[in-house]
Scaffold this motif. Structure first.
Motif, PDB file in Angstrom:
ATOM      1  N   GLY A  76       0.758  -1.309  -0.037  1.00  0.00           N
ATOM      2  CA  GLY A  76       0.010   0.027   0.036  1.00  0.00           C
ATOM      3  C   GLY A  76       0.918   1.183  -0.012  1.00  0.00           C
ATOM      4  O   GLY A  76       0.404   2.252   0.604  1.00  0.00           O
ATOM      5  N   ASP A  83       0.390   0.358  -8.262  1.00  0.00           N
ATOM      6  CA  ASP A  83      -0.714   1.351  -7.827  1.00  0.00           C
ATOM      7  C   ASP A  83       0.116   2.545  -7.391  1.00  0.00           C
ATOM      8  O   ASP A  83       0.688   2.543  -6.485  1.00  0.00           O
ATOM      9  N   SER A  84      -0.223   3.664  -8.101  1.00  0.00           N
ATOM     10  CA  SER A  84       0.190   4.715  -8.171  1.00  0.00           C
ATOM     11  C   SER A  84      -0.362   5.693  -7.159  1.00  0.00           C
ATOM     12  O   SER A  84      -0.024   7.000  -6.948  1.00  0.00           O
ATOM     13  N   MET A  85      -1.489   5.419  -6.802  1.00  0.00           N
ATOM     14  CA  MET A  85      -2.800   6.387  -6.057  1.00  0.00           C
ATOM     15  C   MET A  85      -3.028   6.229  -4.767  1.00  0.00           C
ATOM     16  O   MET A  85      -3.435   6.985  -4.150  1.00  0.00           O
ATOM     17  N   VAL A  86      -2.683   4.815  -4.463  1.00  0.00           N
ATOM     18  CA  VAL A  86      -2.918   4.450  -2.800  1.00  0.00           C
ATOM     19  C   VAL A  86      -2.367   5.606  -2.125  1.00  0.00           C
ATOM     20  O   VAL A  86      -1.222   5.975  -2.249  1.00  0.00           O
ATOM     21  N   ARG A  87      -2.930   5.949  -1.113  1.00  0.00           N
ATOM     22  CA  ARG A  87      -2.614   6.810   0.107  1.00  0.00           C
ATOM     23  C   ARG A  87      -3.163   8.401  -0.657  1.00  0.00           C
ATOM     24  O   ARG A  87      -2.925   9.233   0.301  1.00  0.00           O
ATOM     25  N   THR A  88      -3.723   8.266  -1.591  1.00  0.00           N
ATOM     26  CA  THR A  88      -4.457   9.659  -2.078  1.00  0.00           C
ATOM     27  C   THR A  88      -3.798  10.844  -1.710  1.00  0.00           C
ATOM     28  O   THR A  88      -4.195  11.900  -1.571  1.00  0.00           O
ATOM     29  N   SER A  89      -2.437  10.772  -2.313  1.00  0.00           N
ATOM     30  CA  SER A  89      -1.516  11.897  -2.195  1.00  0.00           C
ATOM     31  C   SER A  89      -0.780  11.979  -3.471  1.00  0.00           C
ATOM     32  O   SER A  89      -0.102  13.228  -3.411  1.00  0.00           O
ATOM     33  N   THR A  90      -0.953  11.148  -4.337  1.00  0.00           N
ATOM     34  CA  THR A  90      -0.296  11.668  -5.560  1.00  0.00           C
ATOM     35  C   THR A  90      -0.696  12.581  -6.543  1.00  0.00           C
ATOM     36  O   THR A  90      -1.890  12.371  -7.038  1.00  0.00           O
TER      37      THR A  90
END
Lengths: 226, 744
Positions: B167, B431-438
């Protein structure tokens, strides 16, 4: 309105779900450990994405045995709102709260991208702020997202308007009839592979997921008035 | 009685040689110990003195890197470096290679590379927020290259499998294909973590009597001698048993438990059991504190019965950490780890006698002076000689080749080259977007990750061009730093610091050592001018097989600070009617060393492309100032494929055409495909043009308005003649379709 975000060992979109509830709705939200047996304090239960127990066996196959899932079933029967996203969707199908199963993507690779979805049913508690036929951009990120159910189940889903979202002009995983999200017959349990919690700010690439959260709040407020 | 050779047998039968120790090193060990080492001790010295752990060939060179700056909170020497970004926030990052294991078992080799670098960062007390990587493979086209495709596919799947499960978003990276890497693929993984100043943890074992705990996974028989394996010439001659297997789920639990434990304040020191496992973690932690350790091998949690001290000390089983707690607070670790279904077991104590002492119950099975393991490791000042091939490559005369007549076709050829083509096939598996900070996902110059609760963000990238270093080691080293910094600037960040992964062939060859020494000197020069110190890194030598040396390939991981999220900039063209400017030298300095020369003419020749570090600094300052002033709509670094490819990439991303006009007396192929450094393409609205040009003039940087955006085609005219004219959709189809077409 009080939200619970479940945390299994290996969940990794729990924080994202919390942030989305905070940023879009500003409503109270707790993370709830998988050993919790009582969820009666909550109005909406979010089962987040991730890799519960590593998903080495079959996605969601172990998480369904967590004590918290008994509580989820109880609250769902009472009509509380339950949303399973990605791994959460897989856990809900494994638990029998939603029909069908999620298989490996047909191309056998993990796929992460922003996918267009078409809103098939805007009359659910989760989609009232969309319009039927809206095309919305929502990220996907999964290796096992190919929705499968037998013909009879698919026919029933279609007949009952239980298909909430389909992939639009794309087929990222080989799902039957491009199904991306479904609800139960009662309409209070939603499962979807795409991640609405990842689409709540324009800078994230899309803010089209916000309406899903605002819809739930409205539905709850409607119930409170009734 | 164990079936292990006696100290006498080890000496007489020269068994130490099979451990990778030479006669001279063995003699030194005997004299340091005052006796012959036993089997466990020989094993421990051999890994501690391996190239991988001791940096015995590279240390004299690494010492010369600039590592100091007011914003450096932790430089090289710890598990990862740390820089200050203001507001009590800090960033920890490091890059590391997993080349040798990936050559043998690409999925697990790459996966455990990701796992290891994540542990290095959370060990510092940082929450990992982003992963990047840099990959090199042989060519993937055609029936003869099925093995290269297999390596490529499985390395990517291994990175994806580990990063996605744990994650942490994989936000950036680069992939280059060249047959120089066909036997020795490069797999370099980088992790970036965020922490506050008070959360910094270190790998020190201090405080006499403090308990030493093994936490996380149990120890098995996997990966024994992995560090030695990574220090030998040919990975293919070694056994698969030296490769470990990763468990990202275990690591996710370990990550959460360790961060919770560090937050408790009861941790004295913590370190990953990475290469050389319990051996290097215990010796290094004691060395940093100037202390000693006494460990009871019988207490080490294990997967199998009957494991010997030798096996326990040399195992490289993954997802394990060594922790020193404050005396009497062991229960805090036990409680936290129990919650995460993990074990935390006291296996020993800190002592003050400077010894690493291993026991089985009451029996001492090994006893070594810590400083002899760490500080007395041999240092080799390897001979260096300028490679003779340089005489040939530098002789290259561009007049000897003819520019192609159909430059449209040449542009398509370049866009179809796997090194230049879209890497969507790769990064859509991450998955480049998990943690929604990218905020900026893979595919732009540098990725950008926001910091919640602030207006700040981090720009980060990996970069390196082995061909440039091969053709001119010193300038190639400068290019690596300069381009990484340029990419960070293009995304709106101020470059702050560097982590480097230095991938070379055998340092025992004087010509290779010359490449190493010179390219590091070039990197240092660029680091000084661009004010980006080296805060962490890793060296991978002996990347050679079947008489084929890889290109000398230093990979740079650069992190920069975006002061305000409004400064975040991407490479894609935005609006019709806007101007396109080329900032930096207008002279492309020829086609030497270019991807064009390699792909179209089959030549790796000439000097590395031109680069003036002071011009580079001025260009970066000018463009960053223009971005921060709000005038820049898009910015894109000119790299492989030169101006034409850069414009095409920005046009494809924006689905927007451009009409450009150049006036020059250079050759057409030089103008379009030359790769001189310090050049950035920027998009500016007409009303902002004067202000932007004023900024560039103030910084003494030249800039040229190339034309305007609009329509659905890319048109480039040179001296009044149309040389490129193609629909953007056609360019996109070539660029996007190239790698899937080769792989499917």
């Amino acid at each position: 309105m009080k939200f619970a975000v479940l945390v299994f060992p290996g969940s990794n979109c729990d924080i994202d779900a919390v942030k989305a509830v905070e940023d879009v709705l500003g409503q109270p939200v707790d993370t709830v450990w998988h050993t919790t047996a009582d969820l009666s304090d909550y109005d909406c239960i979010l089962v987040p994405g991730g890799f519960s127990y590593g998903d080495y066996l079959r996605s969601g196959a172990l998480a369904r045995f967590s004590p918290v899932m008994e509580a989820v079933k109880r609250e769902a029967e009472k009509g509380k709102f339950v949303i399973g996203i990605c791994n959460g969707f897989q856990i809900l199908t494994e638990s029998g709260l939603l029909p069908g199963a999620l298989r490996h993507n047909d191309h056998l690779q993990f796929r992460c991208e922003i996918s267009p979805l078409i809103v098939e049913n805007a009359d659910t508690a989760f989609t009232s702020d969309y319009k039927k036929g809206d095309v919305i951009n929502i990220p996907i990120a999964h290796g096992e997202g190919s929705y499968y159910a037998d013909e009879e189940t698919i026919a029933k889903l279609n007949a009952n308007n239980q298909v909430v979202f389909r992939y639009f002009e794309c087929d990222p995983n080989g799902s039957i009839e491009r199904i991306a999200g479904i609800c139960n017959e009662a309409g209070n349990v939603l499962g979807m592979m795409p991640h609405p919690e990842r689409a709540v700010h324009e800078w994230l690439g899309s803010a089209d997921g916000k309406a899903l959260f605002t819809s739930i709040l409205k539905s709850w407020e409607g119930r409170q008035r009734a | 009685m164990r079936n292990e050779p006696t100290p006498q047998q080890i000496a007489e039968e020269k068994i130490y040689r099979t451990f990778g120790l030479n006669d001279e090193e063995y003699t030194k060990i005997v004299s340091l110990m005052g006796r012959q080492p036993n089997y466990v001790e020989t094993g421990i010295y051999s890994v501690m003195w391996s190239e991988h752990c001791s940096y015995k060939s590279s240390r004299p060179v690494l010492k010369k890197f600039p590592t100091q700056a007011p914003h450096v909170l932790q430089g090289p020497g710890e598990n990862a470096g740390i820089i200050d970004i203001g507001d009590n926030l800090a960033v920890s990052f490091k890059i590391e290679s997993h080349n040798h294991p990936s050559a043998i078992e690409p999925y697990q080799g790459a996966a455990t590379g990701v796992g290891g670098i994540i542990r290095d960062v959370f060990t510092m007390g940082a929450r990992p927020i982003a992963l990047l990587n840099s990959l090199r493979f042989g060519e993937i086209e055609g029936p003869d290259n099925a093995h290269n495709r297999y390596l490529f596919n499985n390395v990517v799947a291994g990175i994806a499998g580990y990063g996605n499960c744990i994650g942490i978003p994989t936000v950036g990276g680069e992939v280059v294909f060249d047959d120089r890497y066909k036997y020795n693929p490069l797999v370099n993984a980088m992790c970036v973590g965020l922490l506050t100043h008070d959360e910094i943890a270190t790998g020190t074992a201090s405080g006499v009597g403090n308990p030493v705990l093994a936490v996380g996974a149990r120890t098995g028989r996997d990966g024994i001698h992995g560090a030695t394996f990574a220090s030998t010439e040919d990975p293919h001659s070694k056994e698969r048993s030296a490769v470990q297997v990763g468990d990202p789920f275990m690591e996710k639990l370990l990550l959460e438990a360790c961060l919770e434990l560090i937050a408790s304040g009861a941790v004295v020191g913590i370190q990953d059991m990475g290469a050389a496992g319990l051996t290097s973690s215990s010796a290094e932690m004691a060395s940093r504190a100037g202390s000693g350790l006494e460990l009871d091998m019988l207490k080490v949690p294990r997967r199998e019965e009957g494991m010997t001290p030798y096996e326990l000390m040399l195992s490289e089983s993954q997802e394990r950490m060594l922790v020193v707690m404050e005396m009497g607070k062991e229960h805090i670790a036990e409680e936290i780890f129990q919650k995460w279904n993990l074990e935390a077991t006291v296996i020993g104590r800190v002592t003050d006698d400077g010894m690493l002492r291993l026991k089985e119950g009451d029996e001492v099975v090994a006893e070594m002076i810590v400083t002899t393991l760490v500080d007395d490791a041999p240092v080799y000042h390897r001979p260096s000689a300028r490679p003779s091939y340089l005489d040939q490559t530098l002789e290259f005369d561009p007049a000897s080749i003819t520019a192609p007549a159909d430059l449209n076709a040449t542009l398509h050829t370049l866009l179809r080259t796997p090194t230049i083509a879209s890497k969507e096939y790769v990064y859509q598996q991450y998955d480049s977007m998990v943690r929604t900070s990218t905020a900026v996902r893979p595919g732009s110059d540098a990725a950008v990750v926001t910091i919640r609760g602030t207006r700040k963000a981090l720009a980060m990238c990996t970069d390196g061009n082995g061909r440039y270093v091969y053709l001119n080691p010193r300038r190639g080293g400068q290019h690596a730093i300069a381009e990484a910094a340029r990419n960070v600037v293009c995304s709106g960040g101020k470059p702050l610091a560097v982590t480097d992964c230095l991938n070379y062939s055998s340092p025992e060859k004087p010509e290779i050592f010359y490449q190493f020494e010179e390219s590091c000197a070039g990197m240092s020069e660029a680091c000084v001018v661009l004010a980006t110190p080296v805060i962490s890194g890793n060296v991978s030598l002996y990347n050679q097989s079947n008489d084929l040396d890889i290109y000398p390939t230093p990979i740079i991981g650069m992190v920069g600070l975006v002061e305000d999220v409004d400064h975040i900039t991407t490479q894609t063209f935005k609006s019709a009617g806007n101007h396109v400017l080329l900032v930096g030298p207008s002279d492309t300095a020829g086609i030497s060393g270019s991807e064009y020369l390699r792909v179209v003419h089959g030549l790796t020749a000439g000097d590395a492309p031109a680069l003036d570090l002071h011009v580079e600094k001025a260009v970066q300052t000018a463009v960053l100032t223009a971005i921060q002033s709000g005038y820049v709509r898009a910015a894109h670094d000119l790299a492989e494929g030169g101006l034409a490819v850069a414009v095409a990439e920005s046009a494809i991303g924006g689905k927007l055409g451009a009409q450009l006009e150049l006036n020059t007396n250079q050759r057409l192929d030089e103008v379009l495909f030359g790769e001189a450094g310090s050049r950035i393409l920027v998009e500016v609205a007409p009303e902002a043009l004067a202000a932007v040009e004023a900024i560039f003039a103030k910084e003494g940087v030249s800039s040229t308005v190339l034309g305007t955006l609009g329509g659905d085609a890319l048109e480039i005219r040179v001296n009044g003649e149309t040389v490129i004219s193609e629909k953007v959709a056609e360019l996109e189809s070539t660029w996007r379709g190239a790698i899937p077409c080769l792989m499917n």
